[in-house]
Design a protein around this motif. Structure first.
Motif, short mmCIF file in Angstrom:
data_model
loop_
_atom_site.label_atom_id
_atom_site.label_comp_id
_atom_site.label_asym_id
_atom_site.label_seq_id
_atom_site.Cartn_x
_atom_site.Cartn_y
_atom_site.Cartn_z
N HIS A 296 1.01 -1.18 0.06
CA HIS A 296 0.09 0.06 -0.18
C HIS A 296 0.76 1.25 0.00
O HIS A 296 1.87 1.32 0.47
N THR A 297 0.27 2.28 -0.63
CA THR A 297 1.03 3.54 -0.57
C THR A 297 0.54 4.52 0.24
O THR A 297 -0.60 4.28 1.02
N GLU A 298 1.41 5.49 1.01
CA GLU A 298 0.95 6.33 1.84
C GLU A 298 -0.31 7.37 1.69
O GLU A 298 -1.13 7.29 2.30
N ASP A 299 -0.29 7.65 0.13
CA ASP A 299 -1.34 8.47 -0.19
C ASP A 299 -2.54 7.79 -0.84
O ASP A 299 -3.41 8.53 -1.30
N GLY A 300 -2.44 6.40 -0.84
CA GLY A 300 -3.62 5.78 -1.34
C GLY A 300 -3.50 5.83 -2.94
O GLY A 300 -4.64 5.31 -3.44
N SER A 301 -2.57 6.04 -3.55
CA SER A 301 -2.54 6.03 -5.20
C SER A 301 -2.45 4.65 -5.66
O SER A 301 -1.76 3.70 -4.78
N ARG A 302 -2.66 4.61 -6.78
CA ARG A 302 -2.50 3.35 -7.52
C ARG A 302 -0.98 2.81 -7.72
O ARG A 302 -0.23 3.82 -8.00
#
Length: 120
Positions: free
Chosen positions: A73-79
């Motif tokens: 998972h990324t911190e900013d929720g991007s793909r």
């Protein structure tokens, strides 16, 4: 008194005959060329050239249960793009400790749209 001819012009009777003759000669030439190409091809392999079984016998498939690799998972929720995934986008997994195949749970529908009530 003259009687009308069935073919008043010589071209109307000769042109279709010549066109048919050209087409027939082209087909004969194509068959002749095909026979020449087939003669140049190598013959069927000898029985000694056929593949053999290994000394250990036939190779059978191996079935094993694999654990999926979790998607990070990324911190900013991007793909994530494929090159940012583990293994550079290819499916990586580990051998599972539990090698029993998973079965559908009781009361499960089995497949989407199968008409069953599903898990309730």
């Amino acid at each position: 008194m003259t009687t009308p001819m069935a073919f008043p012009d010589l071209a109307t009777s000769v042109v279709p005959f010549v066109a048919g003759l050209v087409i027939a000669l082209a087909l004969i030439w194509a068959v002749w060329m095909g026979i020449r190409f087939r003669r140049r091809e190598p013959g069927p392999p000898d029985p000694a050239d056929q593949p053999k079984l290994p000394r250990t016998g036939a190779v059978h498939e191996v079935r094993e249960m694999r654990e999926p690799d979790e998607v990070p998972h990324t911190e900013d929720g991007s793909r994530l793009t494929p090159h940012e995934l583990n293994g550079h986008g290819s499916a990586t997994s580990r051998r599972s400790k539990d090698q029993r195949p998973r079965r559908w749970g009781r009361g499960g529908s089995g497949a989407f749209g199968s008409g069953g009530p599903g898990s309730t």
